[in-house]
Write a protein that holds these residues in place. Sequence first.
Motif, PDB file in Angstrom:
ATOM      1  N   LEU A 127      77.010  42.444  51.653  1.00 14.17           N
ATOM      2  CA  LEU A 127      77.790  42.649  50.542  1.00 14.17           C
ATOM      3  C   LEU A 127      76.855  42.844  49.137  1.00 14.17           C
ATOM      4  N   PRO A 128      77.348  43.599  48.343  1.00 16.17           N
ATOM      5  CA  PRO A 128      76.770  43.532  47.073  1.00 16.17           C
ATOM      6  C   PRO A 128      76.954  42.441  46.039  1.00 16.17           C
ATOM      7  N   ASP A 129      76.059  42.155  45.331  1.00 19.35           N
ATOM      8  CA  ASP A 129      76.076  40.719  44.363  1.00 19.35           C
ATOM      9  C   ASP A 129      77.402  40.928  43.802  1.00 19.35           C
ATOM     10  N   GLY A 130      77.900  39.705  43.577  1.00 15.96           N
ATOM     11  CA  GLY A 130      79.242  39.314  43.168  1.00 15.96           C
ATOM     12  C   GLY A 130      80.314  40.038  43.811  1.00 15.96           C
ATOM     13  N   LYS A 131      80.413  40.371  45.094  1.00 18.46           N
ATOM     14  CA  LYS A 131      81.336  40.795  46.078  1.00 18.46           C
ATOM     15  C   LYS A 131      81.606  40.069  46.891  1.00 18.46           C
ATOM     16  N   ALA A 132      82.785  39.993  47.509  1.00 17.93           N
ATOM     17  CA  ALA A 132      83.191  39.081  48.914  1.00 17.93           C
ATOM     18  C   ALA A 132      83.920  40.157  49.710  1.00 17.93           C
ATOM     19  N   GLY A 133      84.049  39.765  50.992  1.00 18.31           N
ATOM     20  CA  GLY A 133      84.630  40.630  51.908  1.00 18.31           C
ATOM     21  C   GLY A 133      85.970  39.920  52.091  1.00 18.31           C
ATOM     22  N   LEU A 134      87.164  40.538  52.272  1.00 18.81           N
ATOM     23  CA  LEU A 134      88.445  40.349  52.436  1.00 18.81           C
ATOM     24  C   LEU A 134      89.027  41.246  53.615  1.00 18.81           C
ATOM     25  N   ARG A 135      89.862  40.624  54.752  1.00 27.18           N
ATOM     26  CA  ARG A 135      90.418  41.340  55.495  1.00 27.18           C
ATOM     27  C   ARG A 135      91.836  40.637  55.870  1.00 27.18           C
ATOM     28  N   VAL A 136      92.916  41.250  55.928  1.00 27.50           N
ATOM     29  CA  VAL A 136      94.109  40.618  56.409  1.00 27.50           C
ATOM     30  C   VAL A 136      94.659  41.059  57.655  1.00 27.50           C
ATOM     31  N   ILE A 137      94.901  40.149  58.707  1.00 22.01           N
ATOM     32  CA  ILE A 137      95.439  40.461  60.142  1.00 22.01           C
ATOM     33  C   ILE A 137      96.875  40.193  60.063  1.00 22.01           C
ATOM     34  N   ALA A 138      97.427  41.327  60.573  1.00 23.32           N
ATOM     35  CA  ALA A 138      98.781  41.146  60.634  1.00 23.32           C
ATOM     36  C   ALA A 138      99.390  40.552  62.092  1.00 23.32           C
ATOM     37  N   ALA A 139      99.746  39.270  62.259  1.00 23.28           N
ATOM     38  CA  ALA A 139     100.139  38.624  63.297  1.00 23.28           C
ATOM     39  C   ALA A 139     101.592  38.112  63.227  1.00 23.28           C
ATOM     40  N   SER A 140     102.315  39.129  62.484  1.00 26.08           N
ATOM     41  CA  SER A 140     103.901  38.549  62.641  1.00 26.08           C
ATOM     42  C   SER A 140     104.637  39.634  63.245  1.00 26.08           C
ATOM     43  N   LEU A 141     105.365  38.922  64.456  1.00 24.84           N
ATOM     44  CA  LEU A 141     105.858  39.741  65.262  1.00 24.84           C
ATOM     45  C   LEU A 141     107.524  40.160  64.642  1.00 24.84           C
ATOM     46  N   LYS A 142     108.085  39.014  63.619  1.00 25.01           N
ATOM     47  CA  LYS A 142     109.298  39.295  63.073  1.00 25.01           C
ATOM     48  C   LYS A 142     109.250  40.497  62.102  1.00 25.01           C
ATOM     49  N   GLU A 143     108.392  40.560  61.431  1.00 20.76           N
ATOM     50  CA  GLU A 143     107.939  41.743  60.276  1.00 20.76           C
ATOM     51  C   GLU A 143     106.926  42.715  61.140  1.00 20.76           C
ATOM     52  N   ARG A 144     107.592  43.631  61.512  1.00 20.19           N
ATOM     53  CA  ARG A 144     106.484  44.823  62.153  1.00 20.19           C
ATOM     54  C   ARG A 144     105.596  45.303  60.935  1.00 20.19           C
ATOM     55  N   VAL A 145     105.945  45.375  59.872  1.00 20.89           N
ATOM     56  CA  VAL A 145     105.057  46.106  58.865  1.00 20.89           C
ATOM     57  C   VAL A 145     104.989  45.251  57.651  1.00 20.89           C
ATOM     58  N   VAL A 146     103.964  44.661  57.143  1.00 16.99           N
ATOM     59  CA  VAL A 146     103.885  43.962  55.811  1.00 16.99           C
ATOM     60  C   VAL A 146     103.058  44.775  54.786  1.00 16.99           C
ATOM     61  N   THR A 147     103.305  44.480  53.520  1.00 13.77           N
ATOM     62  CA  THR A 147     102.477  45.081  52.503  1.00 13.77           C
ATOM     63  C   THR A 147     101.807  43.887  51.903  1.00 13.77           C
ATOM     64  N   VAL A 148     100.569  44.186  52.019  1.00 14.76           N
ATOM     65  CA  VAL A 148      99.494  43.127  51.864  1.00 14.76           C
ATOM     66  C   VAL A 148      98.763  43.643  50.467  1.00 14.76           C
ATOM     67  N   SER A 149      98.891  42.738  49.472  1.00 19.49           N
ATOM     68  CA  SER A 149      97.966  42.922  48.196  1.00 19.49           C
ATOM     69  C   SER A 149      97.158  41.961  47.540  1.00 19.49           C
ATOM     70  N   ALA A 150      96.084  42.226  47.134  1.00 14.80           N
ATOM     71  CA  ALA A 150      94.942  41.179  46.666  1.00 14.80           C
ATOM     72  C   ALA A 150      94.244  41.793  45.502  1.00 14.80           C
ATOM     73  N   GLY A 151      94.756  41.476  44.116  1.00 17.66           N
ATOM     74  CA  GLY A 151      93.859  42.322  42.944  1.00 17.66           C
ATOM     75  C   GLY A 151      94.382  43.691  42.960  1.00 17.66           C
ATOM     76  N   ASP A 152      93.480  44.456  43.059  1.00 13.80           N
ATOM     77  CA  ASP A 152      93.793  46.122  42.678  1.00 13.80           C
ATOM     78  C   ASP A 152      94.075  46.592  44.284  1.00 13.80           C
ATOM     79  N   VAL A 153      93.910  45.876  45.309  1.00 12.61           N
ATOM     80  CA  VAL A 153      94.038  46.350  46.411  1.00 12.61           C
ATOM     81  C   VAL A 153      95.200  46.032  47.188  1.00 12.61           C
ATOM     82  N   GLU A 154      96.100  47.151  47.664  1.00 15.97           N
ATOM     83  CA  GLU A 154      97.177  47.202  48.189  1.00 15.97           C
ATOM     84  C   GLU A 154      97.115  47.904  49.631  1.00 15.97           C
ATOM     85  N   GLU A 155      97.857  47.539  50.636  1.00  8.12           N
ATOM     86  CA  GLU A 155      97.616  48.119  52.010  1.00  8.12           C
ATOM     87  C   GLU A 155      99.002  47.751  52.858  1.00  8.12           C
TER      88      GLU A 155
END
Length: 268
Positions: A127-155
């Motif tokens: 990773l570049p200086d001052g950065k971190a790596g973030l991933r989100v794993i969707a493991a909810s069966l009740k909610e088949r689609v989730v909207t994930v946000s972290a700062g300016d990132v939304e997916e």
Amino acid sequence: MKLPRLLTGVLLLLFLAAPAHAAPQVGHVRLAHLSPDTPAVDVYLYPFGGDRAKLVLNAVPYGGVSPYQNLSAGQYTVAMRPAGAGATTPPVLSANVRVEGGQAYTVAGMGPYKSIRLQVLNDSMELPDGKAGLRVIAASLKERVVTVSAGDVEEDLRFADTPEYTEVDAAMQKITAAAGDETATADVELAPGSTNTVVVLDGDRGLRLLPLTDAAAPGVTPEGAVDTGMGGLADTGPPVWPLALAGALALAVGAVLLRLRTPSGGTT
């Protein structure tokens, strides 16, 4: 006097024989159960082609994640059996993982019970200086689609999605997972150079988030990697060449001292 020259020559030879930078020969693996409708499982880790487990985790429930374990670089097999099944029972599923020195991995049971699979995730990245790596794993069966946000990132993530890491600022980040009226949040401290995972799980009431610290930085032992208490994983031990160097040096010094104590022309 020739003795100091002899000692200097031996030390120079040993210095030249030692590698300038010994490549790391230990990798790190953790195991996870992320299939919501799959009962608890016993997880086994074997050297590839072997039948004697290096690690056994008993009755791992949904949402269970082991600490990282030290493993010598090489290939291994991870197998899952129903909790309480005998060690010779055919596994429900298995997967091979190639462990590289200095790298970290998660082997996770993913998906619904009828089509559960073992997925090998690479937990390391540069990773570049001052950065971190973030991933989100969707493991909810009740909610088949989730909207994930972290700062300016939304997916938007679908059930059992395992996306790659996203580069984000190394700081305290508020992670939010939302689906309809269901929302779960977690404040996660992201250190510079670190990789991090947040797992979206089914909770007793709605969603819940499980934050995990992955590799602290490239080539740095992940948190928990020194914990070998889960199943008694064998210690890989120190590298061989420093021990050989110390032994050779001790022999060389001993020979010099012996000659110093021997009178000229005398015998021992």
